[in-house]
Design an enzyme around this catalytic site. Structure first.
Site, mmCIF file in Angstrom:
data_model
loop_
_atom_site.group_PDB
_atom_site.id
_atom_site.type_symbol
_atom_site.label_atom_id
_atom_site.label_comp_id
_atom_site.label_asym_id
_atom_site.label_seq_id
_atom_site.Cartn_x
_atom_site.Cartn_y
_atom_site.Cartn_z
ATOM 1 N N ASP A 16 0.861 -1.190 0.000
ATOM 2 C CA ASP A 16 0.000 0.000 0.000
ATOM 3 C C ASP A 16 0.893 1.235 0.000
ATOM 4 O O ASP A 16 1.082 1.883 1.036
ATOM 5 C CB ASP A 16 -0.923 -0.030 1.225
ATOM 6 C CG ASP A 16 -1.862 -1.230 1.175
ATOM 7 O OD1 ASP A 16 -2.312 -1.588 0.063
ATOM 8 O OD2 ASP A 16 -2.130 -1.825 2.222
ATOM 9 N N ASP A 64 -5.625 -7.274 -6.004
ATOM 10 C CA ASP A 64 -6.803 -7.081 -5.153
ATOM 11 C C ASP A 64 -7.697 -5.991 -5.737
ATOM 12 O O ASP A 64 -7.765 -4.885 -5.224
ATOM 13 C CB ASP A 64 -6.315 -6.719 -3.741
ATOM 14 C CG ASP A 64 -7.427 -6.694 -2.714
ATOM 15 O OD1 ASP A 64 -8.505 -7.276 -2.985
ATOM 16 O OD2 ASP A 64 -7.225 -6.102 -1.642
ATOM 17 N N LYS A 66 -11.070 -6.400 -6.347
ATOM 18 C CA LYS A 66 -12.441 -6.515 -5.801
ATOM 19 C C LYS A 66 -13.493 -6.215 -6.870
ATOM 20 O O LYS A 66 -14.332 -5.306 -6.720
ATOM 21 C CB LYS A 66 -12.613 -5.577 -4.608
ATOM 22 C CG LYS A 66 -11.718 -5.923 -3.417
ATOM 23 C CD LYS A 66 -12.027 -5.048 -2.213
ATOM 24 C CE LYS A 66 -11.398 -5.523 -0.920
ATOM 25 N NZ LYS A 66 -9.934 -5.536 -0.900
ATOM 26 N N ILE A 70 -21.599 -6.012 -13.649
ATOM 27 C CA ILE A 70 -22.408 -7.044 -14.314
ATOM 28 C C ILE A 70 -21.504 -8.192 -14.796
ATOM 29 O O ILE A 70 -20.318 -7.974 -15.091
ATOM 30 C CB ILE A 70 -23.217 -6.467 -15.498
ATOM 31 C CG1 ILE A 70 -22.294 -5.845 -16.549
ATOM 32 C CG2 ILE A 70 -24.252 -5.466 -15.022
ATOM 33 C CD1 ILE A 70 -23.005 -5.500 -17.849
ATOM 34 N N PRO A 71 -22.071 -9.407 -14.869
ATOM 35 C CA PRO A 71 -21.244 -10.577 -15.207
ATOM 36 C C PRO A 71 -20.429 -10.410 -16.499
ATOM 37 O O PRO A 71 -19.261 -10.808 -16.547
ATOM 38 C CB PRO A 71 -22.274 -11.706 -15.342
ATOM 39 C CG PRO A 71 -23.398 -11.295 -14.435
ATOM 40 C CD PRO A 71 -23.468 -9.798 -14.525
ATOM 41 N N ARG A 188 -1.469 -9.559 12.764
ATOM 42 C CA ARG A 188 -0.508 -8.743 13.508
ATOM 43 C C ARG A 188 0.393 -9.642 14.364
ATOM 44 O O ARG A 188 -0.117 -10.312 15.279
ATOM 45 C CB ARG A 188 -1.244 -7.769 14.446
ATOM 46 C CG ARG A 188 -1.918 -6.621 13.731
ATOM 47 C CD ARG A 188 -0.886 -5.689 13.126
ATOM 48 N NE ARG A 188 -1.487 -4.598 12.363
ATOM 49 C CZ ARG A 188 -1.724 -4.631 11.053
ATOM 50 N NH1 ARG A 188 -1.433 -5.720 10.339
ATOM 51 N NH2 ARG A 188 -2.218 -3.590 10.427
ATOM 52 N N GLY A 217 0.596 -6.105 5.819
ATOM 53 C CA GLY A 217 1.117 -4.860 5.267
ATOM 54 C C GLY A 217 2.074 -4.186 6.219
ATOM 55 O O GLY A 217 3.247 -4.504 6.301
ATOM 56 N N ARG A 218 1.522 -3.230 7.003
ATOM 57 C CA ARG A 218 2.360 -2.336 7.808
ATOM 58 C C ARG A 218 3.327 -3.004 8.773
ATOM 59 O O ARG A 218 4.429 -2.474 8.957
ATOM 60 C CB ARG A 218 1.459 -1.309 8.515
ATOM 61 C CG ARG A 218 0.881 -0.312 7.513
ATOM 62 C CD ARG A 218 -0.321 0.407 8.045
ATOM 63 N NE ARG A 218 -1.464 -0.494 8.193
ATOM 64 C CZ ARG A 218 -2.642 -0.125 8.660
ATOM 65 N NH1 ARG A 218 -2.836 1.120 9.041
ATOM 66 N NH2 ARG A 218 -3.626 -0.991 8.742
HETATM 67 O O1 C5P Z 1 -1.165 -2.871 6.857
HETATM 68 P P1 C5P Z 1 -2.125 -3.993 7.051
HETATM 69 O O2 C5P Z 1 -1.469 -5.291 7.495
HETATM 70 O O3 C5P Z 1 -3.304 -3.614 7.923
HETATM 71 O O4 C5P Z 1 -2.688 -4.248 5.574
HETATM 72 C C1 C5P Z 1 -3.699 -5.171 5.301
HETATM 73 C C2 C5P Z 1 -4.088 -5.108 3.852
HETATM 74 O O5 C5P Z 1 -5.226 -5.907 3.665
HETATM 75 C C3 C5P Z 1 -4.442 -3.718 3.337
HETATM 76 O O6 C5P Z 1 -4.056 -3.675 1.967
HETATM 77 C C4 C5P Z 1 -5.943 -3.674 3.479
HETATM 78 O O7 C5P Z 1 -6.542 -2.818 2.556
HETATM 79 C C5 C5P Z 1 -6.312 -5.125 3.170
HETATM 80 N N1 C5P Z 1 -7.576 -5.573 3.725
HETATM 81 C C6 C5P Z 1 -7.879 -5.498 5.073
HETATM 82 N N2 C5P Z 1 -9.065 -5.969 5.543
HETATM 83 C C7 C5P Z 1 -9.945 -6.492 4.703
HETATM 84 C C8 C5P Z 1 -9.649 -6.594 3.349
HETATM 85 C C9 C5P Z 1 -8.443 -6.120 2.892
HETATM 86 O O8 C5P Z 1 -7.067 -5.025 5.861
HETATM 87 N N3 C5P Z 1 -11.064 -6.973 5.188
#
Ligand code: C5P
Length: 242
Positions: A16, A64, A66, A70-71, A188, A217-218
């Site tokens: 991100d 990603d 999402k 329409i189909p 986490r 991510g982070r």
């Molecule tokens: O930084 P972090 O670990 O929170 O990033 C999680 C990633 O997963 C981000 O790209 C976030 O947009 C995505 N995501 C999420 N929760 C969801 C779907 C997607 O955190 N339900």
């Protein structure tokens, strides 16, 4: 417990950030991480060639996007995303079984022109939505029942799996069986900042609950040393965490 290779393969690093930062980070993680997630921000900023760039750097790509329309349009978009190189592509189950089937036709058409078929994962209820948000759009059943209904619908209609919170992973694994691809964000490692995530679990707990892949991510991308942060998660998953 997972082997080092299995652990590396289970982690999808969420990119991100802008393209230059993403490429710099990937160069650091090269040889360790195997998967990256390209979301809408990076994709719309850079176009489909970002997928190719990630492949050149040695990564598989979870695109990603999402998809939810329409189909007919989803079929075309899924084919194009697959031909751009997506290894996994996300769609919204809320678009109905006809839309999910359209996505499946799209990736199947693309598979005839590339060496493997893109896997589909379906979003059920966005984790940013609660019971009040469902009520607002006219859905009165409990969130967990709606999640289960949409997950089953998506997999029956041709999705390879779903995206869900780690806290739903065990229920989803039971519902969808051993072959479903279950991708969980909200992961986490112990001791890392939760940030804006709410329903979190550790990497080991998410895998133990039945997740196939963890989107992280982070905790990696914002770490002072992203390589050390990645390795620490691998160690946790292989049981060699200290
Ligand atoms: O930084 P972090 O670990 O929170 O990033 C999680 C990633 O997963 C981000 O790209 C976030 O947009 C995505 N995501 C999420 N929760 C969801 C779907 C997607 O955190 N339900």
């Amino acid at each position: 417990m997972l082997s080092v290779e299995q652990a590396q393969d289970a982690i999808i690093v969420a990119l991100d950030m802008g393209a230059d930062d993403a490429v710099r980070l990937c160069q650091k993680l090269s040889g360790r991480a195997r998967w990256v997630k390209v979301g809408m921000t990076l994709y719309y900023a850079c176009g489909p060639q970002i997928v190719d760039r990630m492949h050149q750097l040695g990564f598989n790509v979870f695109l990603d996007l999402k998809l939810h329309v329409i189909p007919f349009q989803v079929e075309g978009a899924a084919e194009a995303a697959s031909l751009a190189g997506a290894d996994i592509l996300s769609i919204h189950a809320l678009g109905s079984s006809a839309m999910v089937a359209g996505a499946r036709r799209g990736v199947q058409k693309a598979a005839q022109k590339r060496d493997s078929r893109t896997k589909l994962v379906a979003i059920s209820v966005l984790t940013s939505m609660d019971q009040d948000a469902l009520h607002e759009i006219g859905i009165e059943v409990p969130v967990k029942d709606e999640v289960a209904k949409l997950a089953s619908l998506a997999v029956s209609a041709g999705s390879d799996g779903i995206v869900c919170s780690p806290q739903e992973a065990a229920q989803m694994r039971q519902l969808l069986g051993p072959d479903a691809l279950i991708v969980t964000p909200g992961v986490r490692p112990a001791g890392s900042a939760i940030g804006d995530q709410k329903r979190v679990a550790t990497p080991a707990a998410a895998i133990a609950a039945g997740a196939s892949k963890l989107v992280i991510g982070r905790p990696i991308t914002k770490a002072e040393d992203p390589v050390a942060a990645f390795d620490a998660i691998v160690n946790e998953l292989t049981g060699s965490a200290r």
